[in-house]
Design a protein around this motif. Sequence first.
Motif, short mmCIF file in Angstrom:
data_model
loop_
_atom_site.label_atom_id
_atom_site.label_comp_id
_atom_site.label_asym_id
_atom_site.label_seq_id
_atom_site.Cartn_x
_atom_site.Cartn_y
_atom_site.Cartn_z
N UNK A 65 43.01 42.96 29.31
CA UNK A 65 42.89 41.50 29.55
C UNK A 65 44.22 40.93 30.03
N UNK A 66 45.29 41.28 29.33
CA UNK A 66 46.61 40.76 29.72
C UNK A 66 47.03 41.25 31.10
N UNK A 67 46.79 42.51 31.39
CA UNK A 67 47.14 43.08 32.68
C UNK A 67 46.36 42.39 33.80
N UNK A 68 45.07 42.19 33.59
CA UNK A 68 44.24 41.53 34.60
C UNK A 68 44.77 40.13 34.88
N UNK A 69 45.05 39.37 33.84
CA UNK A 69 45.55 38.01 34.02
C UNK A 69 46.90 38.00 34.74
N UNK A 70 47.77 38.94 34.38
CA UNK A 70 49.11 38.94 34.98
C UNK A 70 49.07 39.27 36.47
N UNK A 71 48.07 40.03 36.91
CA UNK A 71 47.95 40.38 38.32
C UNK A 71 47.16 39.33 39.09
N UNK A 72 46.25 38.64 38.42
CA UNK A 72 45.46 37.61 39.08
C UNK A 72 43.98 37.90 39.13
N UNK A 73 43.53 38.95 38.44
CA UNK A 73 42.11 39.26 38.39
C UNK A 73 41.39 38.33 37.42
N UNK A 74 40.10 38.14 37.66
CA UNK A 74 39.20 37.55 36.67
C UNK A 74 38.56 38.72 35.92
N UNK A 75 38.50 38.66 34.60
CA UNK A 75 37.84 39.72 33.84
C UNK A 75 36.36 39.39 33.79
N UNK A 76 35.54 40.21 34.42
CA UNK A 76 34.10 40.03 34.41
C UNK A 76 33.55 40.61 33.11
N UNK A 77 33.95 41.85 32.79
CA UNK A 77 33.52 42.47 31.55
C UNK A 77 34.46 43.61 31.17
N UNK A 78 34.59 43.81 29.89
CA UNK A 78 35.24 44.99 29.31
C UNK A 78 34.31 45.43 28.19
N UNK A 79 33.61 46.52 28.42
CA UNK A 79 32.60 46.98 27.47
C UNK A 79 33.02 48.33 26.89
N UNK A 80 32.94 48.44 25.58
CA UNK A 80 33.26 49.70 24.90
C UNK A 80 31.98 50.53 24.79
#
Length: 133
Positions: A65-80
Amino acid sequence: EEVYRVLAPGGYFVFLTPNRYDYVSLIATMVPNTLHGKIVRRTTGREEKDTFPTRYRANTTGVLHNLARSIGYEVVTLELLREHPHYLQFNPILYSLGMIYEQSVERMCEKVRPWILGVFRRPSVQAIPAKVA
């Protein structure tokens, strides 16, 4: 950053990565990389040359989540995701214990599931407002 650079605006980046909190990943961090190939060959039959060094840098949902935000991505999903313990099939007792773990612990505690399936989206390009004369 490189995927973001080459991904078209509005495009999706879909990935699968091991979860750092899965017991296999935890064990892998404790075993020297020089032994990984030998272990994989003995447990799965895969050739040692097809085993690569393990480095966990972006393998938790929080870090992703943090990496995505720092680069500029929107997180659509992170599923375990869960998985059967195929890597333990070399030993019926260990395989049975792995199945018990998968059916109990992984089912109840999502945080220790072995895989993270992620979808990030690069935002569409924002229109640049015209200058007012």
